[in-house]
Design a protein around this motif. Structure first.
Motif, PDB file in Angstrom:
ATOM      1  N   UNK A  92       0.820  -1.213   0.000  1.00  0.00           N
ATOM      2  CA  UNK A  92       0.000   0.000   0.000  1.00  0.00           C
ATOM      3  C   UNK A  92       0.856   1.266   0.000  1.00  0.00           C
ATOM      4  N   UNK A  93       2.100   1.140   0.459  1.00  0.00           N
ATOM      5  CA  UNK A  93       3.015   2.276   0.458  1.00  0.00           C
ATOM      6  C   UNK A  93       3.739   2.448  -0.877  1.00  0.00           C
ATOM      7  N   UNK A  94       3.468   1.557  -1.834  1.00  0.00           N
ATOM      8  CA  UNK A  94       4.065   1.694  -3.152  1.00  0.00           C
ATOM      9  C   UNK A  94       5.231   0.775  -3.425  1.00  0.00           C
ATOM     10  N   UNK A  95       5.328  -0.331  -2.691  1.00  0.00           N
ATOM     11  CA  UNK A  95       6.339  -1.360  -2.940  1.00  0.00           C
ATOM     12  C   UNK A  95       5.637  -2.563  -3.565  1.00  0.00           C
ATOM     13  N   UNK A  96       6.233  -3.130  -4.598  1.00  0.00           N
ATOM     14  CA  UNK A  96       5.579  -4.231  -5.313  1.00  0.00           C
ATOM     15  C   UNK A  96       5.660  -5.518  -4.513  1.00  0.00           C
ATOM     16  N   UNK A  97       4.504  -6.055  -4.169  1.00  0.00           N
ATOM     17  CA  UNK A  97       4.453  -7.268  -3.357  1.00  0.00           C
ATOM     18  C   UNK A  97       5.017  -8.472  -4.089  1.00  0.00           C
ATOM     19  N   UNK A 108       0.175   1.059  -3.759  1.00  0.00           N
ATOM     20  CA  UNK A 108       0.224   2.523  -3.717  1.00  0.00           C
ATOM     21  C   UNK A 108      -1.006   3.214  -3.179  1.00  0.00           C
ATOM     22  N   UNK A 109      -1.938   2.478  -2.561  1.00  0.00           N
ATOM     23  CA  UNK A 109      -3.180   3.114  -2.109  1.00  0.00           C
ATOM     24  C   UNK A 109      -2.979   4.077  -0.948  1.00  0.00           C
ATOM     25  N   UNK A 110      -1.856   3.950  -0.239  1.00  0.00           N
ATOM     26  CA  UNK A 110      -1.549   4.892   0.833  1.00  0.00           C
ATOM     27  C   UNK A 110      -0.576   5.972   0.368  1.00  0.00           C
ATOM     28  N   UNK A 111      -0.330   6.010  -0.942  1.00  0.00           N
ATOM     29  CA  UNK A 111       0.562   7.017  -1.536  1.00  0.00           C
ATOM     30  C   UNK A 111      -0.288   7.970  -2.370  1.00  0.00           C
ATOM     31  N   UNK A 112      -0.481   9.205  -1.921  1.00  0.00           N
ATOM     32  CA  UNK A 112      -1.400  10.131  -2.602  1.00  0.00           C
ATOM     33  C   UNK A 112      -1.156  10.281  -4.094  1.00  0.00           C
ATOM     34  N   UNK A 113       0.117  10.319  -4.517  1.00  0.00           N
ATOM     35  CA  UNK A 113       0.404  10.550  -5.929  1.00  0.00           C
ATOM     36  C   UNK A 113       0.054   9.360  -6.812  1.00  0.00           C
TER      37      UNK A 113
END
Length: 435
Positions: free
Chosen positions: A343-348, A360-365
């Motif tokens: 969710x922070x933008x790291x690929x699982x 990336x859901x917790x990353x506004x951009x």
């Protein structure tokens, strides 16, 4: 993801007096208390990691590990002369976990004989490898000849990024998911033009990264002969598909312009490139109205995306705490860690569509972007990673530059790349036999 190994950072991980007895671990990497915290005996773990700023490491890995392993105290040993992994091995110092990307594991781990097969631990702890991206597991088994030297923790997302404002400026329709390379080439020709004293380009890429993650599963080294095989029909096709963009009238790029950093800056900083493929992460330029679509495909590999470029956390051969080291890396592949990580933008690394969709859901951009395009539905079988992989791989982007700058044709450049790589391999083999 960085394709070349950075200087190592050594993390001395000390375990103070533990709350529980014995080491932790079952399928998710640890026996948990009612609060979900793993308890361990007092032990010491040493981790060798890529060079990350302390703040970045703590945010990504350190703080979650501290919370899960509350008795662990992490202390950086700043990388300096005499403190790199090769120096530590020479000095006879033990370490427990080493982190490295698939392209560098031979150079930084296996050449130092730090690898150990963790298959017995996987079996005894009933760890489920099927939950991981299958090609990342397959790639490790290929290197370990059927075993497993480490677990993949993350991989690199890949996509065709584009500047929406440029397409609007020139009245051309945006790229779409599931396009072919031919369609993107035609789009690049439409977007390549000079206007207002500015030369706009339709497309740039990193040829090396595209080759590393190629959609045919081509290897730089033949697994039987251990010789470079870039002067082959498959590699010629890949090179031609890349270099033709740079032969569109209007490019006229010098060798300096063709450096990866320069081409990325043309897109992200100068904002005069319409499309840019990033095979090793997310390109999120400040102040750009951008989005992303899937990596284009080839007619003879329909629907096949790129290979993953995973990073592995290895348990080392000289570890005195192999079971605990395994528990720690196993936990990094658990949903408990992977969901917020993603969710922070790291690929699982988890092969779960529901988790991938949270990227990336917790990353506004990244909100509202077509991030599902970064995870292909199908991937090719992974390339073979030889101990001499880097010696051959390094010659591909050099050949690309020679072709794109008009110095050589594709066949000549790749033939010479093979010749140069094989000479380097012979030198390396001779050096190893002389040890």
């Amino acid at each position: 993801m960085k394709m070349k190994a950075a200087a190592s950072v050594v993390l001395a991980v000390s375990l103070t007096a533990g709350c529980g007895k014995g080491t932790s671990g079952v399928s998710t990497g640890g026996n948990e208390s009612k609060t979900g915290v793993i308890n361990t005996e007092a032990q010491q773990i040493t981790v060798v990691h890529y060079a990350l700023a302390e703040e970045d490491f703590n945010k990504t890995y350190g703080d979650p590990l501290r919370k899960k392993f509350p008795n662990v105290v992490l202390k950086y040993v700043v990388p300096a002369k005499g403190q790199k992994i090769q120096d530590l091995v020479s000095a006879g110092e033990s370490m427990d976990i080493v982190f490295d990307s698939i392209g560098q594991v031979h150079a930084n781990i296996y050449s130092l004989e730090l690898q150990t097969d963790i298959t017995p631990l996987i079996q005894s702890k009933k760890y489920d490898l099927s939950k991981l991206e299958p090609t990342a597991v397959e790639a490790m088994k290929g290197i370990a000849k059927g075993g497993m030297y480490g677990l993949p923790v993350n991989l690199s997302p890949a996509g065709l990024f584009y500047n929406k404002d440029l397409f609007d400026k020139f009245g051309v329709g945006y790229p779409k998911d599931n396009m072919s390379w031919d369609e993107v080439y035609d789009l690049a020709k439409k977007m390549t033009r000079s206007e207002g004293g500015v030369q706009y380009l339709g497309y740039t890429t990193s040829s090396g990264h595209q080759a590393l993650t190629n959609q045919f599963g081509l290897s730089f080294i033949d697994p039987i002969s251990e010789k470079a095989v870039m002067n082959s029909d498959g590699w010629i096709k890949v090179m031609q598909s890349i270099v033709r963009f740079y032969q569109i009238p209007g490019y006229n790029l010098t060798s300096k312009d063709l450096a990866v950093a320069s081409m990325r800056d043309m897109y992200a900083v100068e904002k005069r490139v319409a499309m840019y493929t990033n095979f090793s992460g997310v390109t999120d330029p400040e102040g750009m109205n951008w989005d992303v679509v899937t990596i284009p495909t080839y007619p003879d590999a329909p629907g096949i995306g790129v290979q993953p470029y995973p990073t592995y956390w290895h348990v080392t051969s000289n570890s005195k705490n192999k079971e605990l080291a395994f528990d720690m890396i196993a936990w990094l592949t658990s949903e408990e860690f992977q969901v917020p990580f993603t969710r922070k933008g790291n690929a699982t690394i988890l092969n779960d569509p529901a988790i991938k969709q949270q990227f990336g859901q917790d990353t506004p951009t990244l909100k509202g972007k077509n991030v599902s395009a970064l995870f292909p539905a199908k991937r090719p079988s992974p390339s073979y990673f030889s101990p001499y992989h880097s010696l051959a791989y390094s010659k591909f982007p050099a050949a690309f530059t020679q072709i794109a700058s008009g110095q050589k044709d594709v066949v000549t450049a790749l033939r010479e790349a093979d010749e140069q790589a094989n000479k380097a391999i012979e030198v390396e083999k001779a050096a190893r036999s002389g040890k």
